[in-house]
Design a protein around this motif. Structure first.
Motif, PDB file in Angstrom:
ATOM      1  N   UNK A   1      -5.787   0.526  -3.325  1.00  0.00           N
ATOM      2  CA  UNK A   1      -4.601   1.355  -3.198  1.00  0.00           C
ATOM      3  C   UNK A   1      -3.857   1.318  -4.531  1.00  0.00           C
ATOM      4  N   UNK A   2      -3.179   2.379  -4.872  1.00  0.00           N
ATOM      5  CA  UNK A   2      -2.550   2.480  -6.195  1.00  0.00           C
ATOM      6  C   UNK A   2      -1.063   2.777  -6.081  1.00  0.00           C
ATOM      7  N   UNK A   3      -0.285   2.146  -6.962  1.00  0.00           N
ATOM      8  CA  UNK A   3       1.140   2.420  -7.077  1.00  0.00           C
ATOM      9  C   UNK A   3       1.542   2.367  -8.545  1.00  0.00           C
ATOM     10  N   UNK A   4       2.509   3.183  -8.968  1.00  0.00           N
ATOM     11  CA  UNK A   4       3.045   3.049 -10.332  1.00  0.00           C
ATOM     12  C   UNK A   4       3.858   1.772 -10.451  1.00  0.00           C
ATOM     13  N   UNK A   5       3.940   1.240 -11.649  1.00  0.00           N
ATOM     14  CA  UNK A   5       4.621  -0.037 -11.859  1.00  0.00           C
ATOM     15  C   UNK A   5       6.053  -0.008 -11.338  1.00  0.00           C
ATOM     16  N   UNK A   6       6.761   1.091 -11.556  1.00  0.00           N
ATOM     17  CA  UNK A   6       8.169   1.145 -11.164  1.00  0.00           C
ATOM     18  C   UNK A   6       8.371   0.942  -9.671  1.00  0.00           C
ATOM     19  N   UNK A   7       7.363   1.224  -8.872  1.00  0.00           N
ATOM     20  CA  UNK A   7       7.487   1.040  -7.422  1.00  0.00           C
ATOM     21  C   UNK A   7       7.343  -0.417  -7.010  1.00  0.00           C
ATOM     22  N   UNK A   8       6.949  -1.270  -7.949  1.00  0.00           N
ATOM     23  CA  UNK A   8       6.696  -2.673  -7.607  1.00  0.00           C
ATOM     24  C   UNK A   8       7.935  -3.547  -7.756  1.00  0.00           C
ATOM     25  N   UNK A   9       9.026  -2.978  -8.283  1.00  0.00           N
ATOM     26  CA  UNK A   9      10.262  -3.734  -8.434  1.00  0.00           C
ATOM     27  C   UNK A   9      11.296  -3.222  -7.444  1.00  0.00           C
ATOM     28  N   UNK A  10      12.182  -4.104  -7.015  1.00  0.00           N
ATOM     29  CA  UNK A  10      13.176  -3.740  -6.006  1.00  0.00           C
ATOM     30  C   UNK A  10      13.981  -2.534  -6.466  1.00  0.00           C
ATOM     31  N   UNK A  11      14.015  -1.494  -5.625  1.00  0.00           N
ATOM     32  CA  UNK A  11      14.753  -0.302  -6.009  1.00  0.00           C
ATOM     33  C   UNK A  11      14.480   0.858  -5.083  1.00  0.00           C
ATOM     34  N   UNK A  12      14.817   2.040  -5.583  1.00  0.00           N
ATOM     35  CA  UNK A  12      14.785   3.228  -4.737  1.00  0.00           C
ATOM     36  C   UNK A  12      13.370   3.715  -4.436  1.00  0.00           C
ATOM     37  N   UNK A  13      12.365   3.166  -5.103  1.00  0.00           N
ATOM     38  CA  UNK A  13      10.987   3.609  -4.827  1.00  0.00           C
ATOM     39  C   UNK A  13      10.311   2.814  -3.712  1.00  0.00           C
ATOM     40  N   UNK A  14      10.905   1.726  -3.260  1.00  0.00           N
ATOM     41  CA  UNK A  14      10.195   0.820  -2.358  1.00  0.00           C
ATOM     42  C   UNK A  14       9.856   1.438  -1.001  1.00  0.00           C
ATOM     43  N   UNK A  15      10.797   2.159  -0.402  1.00  0.00           N
ATOM     44  CA  UNK A  15      10.528   2.762   0.904  1.00  0.00           C
ATOM     45  C   UNK A  15       9.399   3.781   0.798  1.00  0.00           C
ATOM     46  N   UNK A  16       9.454   4.612  -0.236  1.00  0.00           N
ATOM     47  CA  UNK A  16       8.395   5.596  -0.438  1.00  0.00           C
ATOM     48  C   UNK A  16       7.062   4.913  -0.727  1.00  0.00           C
ATOM     49  N   UNK A  17       7.102   3.730  -1.381  1.00  0.00           N
ATOM     50  CA  UNK A  17       5.873   2.981  -1.639  1.00  0.00           C
ATOM     51  C   UNK A  17       5.208   2.565  -0.334  1.00  0.00           C
ATOM     52  N   UNK A  18       6.007   2.157   0.646  1.00  0.00           N
ATOM     53  CA  UNK A  18       5.456   1.805   1.953  1.00  0.00           C
ATOM     54  C   UNK A  18       4.730   3.007   2.554  1.00  0.00           C
ATOM     55  N   UNK A  19       5.386   4.156   2.543  1.00  0.00           N
ATOM     56  CA  UNK A  19       4.791   5.364   3.111  1.00  0.00           C
ATOM     57  C   UNK A  19       3.538   5.784   2.349  1.00  0.00           C
ATOM     58  N   UNK A  20       3.593   5.689   1.022  1.00  0.00           N
ATOM     59  CA  UNK A  20       2.456   6.097   0.191  1.00  0.00           C
ATOM     60  C   UNK A  20       1.248   5.202   0.431  1.00  0.00           C
ATOM     61  N   UNK A  21       1.465   3.901   0.489  1.00  0.00           N
ATOM     62  CA  UNK A  21       0.347   2.979   0.717  1.00  0.00           C
ATOM     63  C   UNK A  21      -0.239   3.161   2.108  1.00  0.00           C
ATOM     64  N   UNK A  22       0.604   3.384   3.097  1.00  0.00           N
ATOM     65  CA  UNK A  22       0.104   3.612   4.452  1.00  0.00           C
ATOM     66  C   UNK A  22      -0.759   4.868   4.501  1.00  0.00           C
ATOM     67  N   UNK A  23      -0.331   5.902   3.787  1.00  0.00           N
ATOM     68  CA  UNK A  23      -1.094   7.157   3.746  1.00  0.00           C
ATOM     69  C   UNK A  23      -2.436   6.955   3.045  1.00  0.00           C
ATOM     70  N   UNK A  24      -2.429   6.220   1.922  1.00  0.00           N
ATOM     71  CA  UNK A  24      -3.683   5.964   1.211  1.00  0.00           C
ATOM     72  C   UNK A  24      -4.665   5.175   2.087  1.00  0.00           C
ATOM     73  N   UNK A  25      -4.151   4.162   2.766  1.00  0.00           N
ATOM     74  CA  UNK A  25      -5.038   3.341   3.594  1.00  0.00           C
ATOM     75  C   UNK A  25      -5.585   4.146   4.770  1.00  0.00           C
ATOM     76  N   UNK A  26      -4.751   4.985   5.344  1.00  0.00           N
ATOM     77  CA  UNK A  26      -5.200   5.830   6.459  1.00  0.00           C
ATOM     78  C   UNK A  26      -6.305   6.782   5.994  1.00  0.00           C
ATOM     79  N   UNK A  27      -6.135   7.341   4.793  1.00  0.00           N
ATOM     80  CA  UNK A  27      -7.144   8.243   4.259  1.00  0.00           C
ATOM     81  C   UNK A  27      -8.469   7.525   4.029  1.00  0.00           C
ATOM     82  N   UNK A  28      -8.407   6.261   3.579  1.00  0.00           N
ATOM     83  CA  UNK A  28      -9.620   5.496   3.357  1.00  0.00           C
ATOM     84  C   UNK A  28     -10.347   5.185   4.655  1.00  0.00           C
ATOM     85  N   UNK A  29      -9.566   4.887   5.674  1.00  0.00           N
ATOM     86  CA  UNK A  29     -10.170   4.510   6.944  1.00  0.00           C
ATOM     87  C   UNK A  29     -10.628   5.713   7.759  1.00  0.00           C
ATOM     88  N   UNK A  30     -10.175   6.893   7.327  1.00  0.00           N
ATOM     89  CA  UNK A  30     -10.587   8.090   8.043  1.00  0.00           C
ATOM     90  C   UNK A  30      -9.866   8.247   9.373  1.00  0.00           C
TER      91      UNK A  30
END
Length: 332
Positions: free
Chosen positions: A303-332
């Motif tokens: 799964x991939x995320x930009x560096x800025x999403x890895x630090x506490x801030x406004x990208x964290x909630x979207x990072x959760x959604x993005x990673x969940x979507x990537x994992x769902x796509x992998x699992x089919x």
């Protein structure tokens, strides 16, 4: 528990900024500062920020930000017109924020010098890391305060005893957004931003099976990974993943490849940065006799995320959604 960061402010109308060591702005800085505007309720304002007393008479109007987390929060609050300079961008801005930052000078790829900061005549320097405020960086906090320039650090990044979060969670991130809203006199925007972030989180269901996960940030011989207390741990926990470095009581940690092999993650979250891309990490993982046998590597569960999403801030909630979507796509 995090220490209380606000205190009642009974301040003079002149801007006064003092470090916890007692250093205060000199008379010339105080005389030059504007009077408090009665239209701004709640000012003068005092905040205990990472153990440094930050006192402002009025909402800051000329802001320099250091690190993406600080820049993106200011922009997300709709305050791009107050930005006079940015520095130390970890990732390109999200498309939704690019236009808001158009024309704002970028001072440096890393922490800017104090001279470069002072040339912009800011009334506040907002940094994502405490280390940005040093003699060979943007300047020590007390030194800047003595010149009438306020400083502020993202509270989630505080390192001192009593200020460093024991274990970061989303409510603490939201509290930081609200505090920034209070500091900048943008409370309605901060409340709306928190509500939007909460809505994103509420839309994500934890993944099935609690897969063991590695948060691989950087490093080659010894990888630098997400530990058990910071934003990476918070994001993985919200996703329902088992962080293989959860036993490390720190935001980040070095973890040997041998230990990683023993814990054998099913999923690897790759942090993508110009200086260490996700593709570079994949090549390293797949070419090593040790890591090529990891479950995640054998199945290509990256799964991939930009560096800025890895630090506490406004990208964290979207990072959760993005990673969940990537994992769902992998699992089919």
């Amino acid at each position: 528990m995090r220490s209380s960061r606000r205190a009642p402010a009974l301040l003079a109308a002149a801007l006064t900024l003092s470090a916890c060591g007692g250093e205060a702005a000199g008379p010339s800085a105080a005389e030059a500062a504007p009077s408090a505007d009665p239209a701004h309720a709640g000012y003068p304002l005092a905040i205990d920020n990472c153990g440094t007393d930050v006192e402002v008479a009025q909402p800051p109007q000329r802001i320099v930000t250091i690190k993406s987390s600080a820049t993106e929060l200011v922009l997300s609050l709709g305050l791009g017109d107050r930005l006079v300079g940015t520095a130390f961008a970890d990732s390109p801005l999200p498309g939704s924020l690019e236009s808001a930052a158009a024309g704002v000078p970028e001072l440096s790829d890393g922490a800017p010098s104090q001279e470069a900061v002072l040339e912009l005549e800011p009334d506040l320097v907002y940094a994502g890391w405490e280390s940005a405020f040093s003699a060979d960086g943007a300047g020590e906090r007390g030194s800047l305060h003595s010149l009438g320039v306020g400083t502020y650090v993202s509270p989630a990044a505080c390192q001192g005893a009593g200020y460093k979060p024991e274990k970061l969670d989303f409510e603490a991130v939201f509290d930081d957004i609200r505090e920034a809203g209070e500091l900048f006199d943008a409370q309605p925007a901060a409340d709306e931003l928190v509500a939007q972030q909460q809505q994103v989180l509420d839309s994500v269901e934890p993944v099935d099976g609690a897969p063991a996960a590695l948060w691989y940030s950087s490093g080659t011989d010894t990888p630098f990974v997400g530990g058990g207390t910071g934003a990476p741990a918070m994001i993985m926990e919200r996703l329902g993943m088992e962080n293989i470095a959860s036993d490390v009581e720190d935001t980040w940690t070095s973890l040997s490849w041998e230990v990683i092999a023993e814990r054998d993650p099913e999923v690897i979250i790759l942090i993508d940065a110009e200086w260490n891309t996700a593709e570079d990490k994949i090549h390293r993982l797949e070419s090593s006799p040790v890591t090529s046998e990891l479950r995640a590597v054998r199945t290509g569960s990256y799964l991939r995320l930009p560096f800025a999403a890895s630090e506490a801030g406004v990208r964290n909630a979207e990072a959760v959604a993005e990673l969940a979507e990537q994992l769902e796509a992998q699992r089919g």
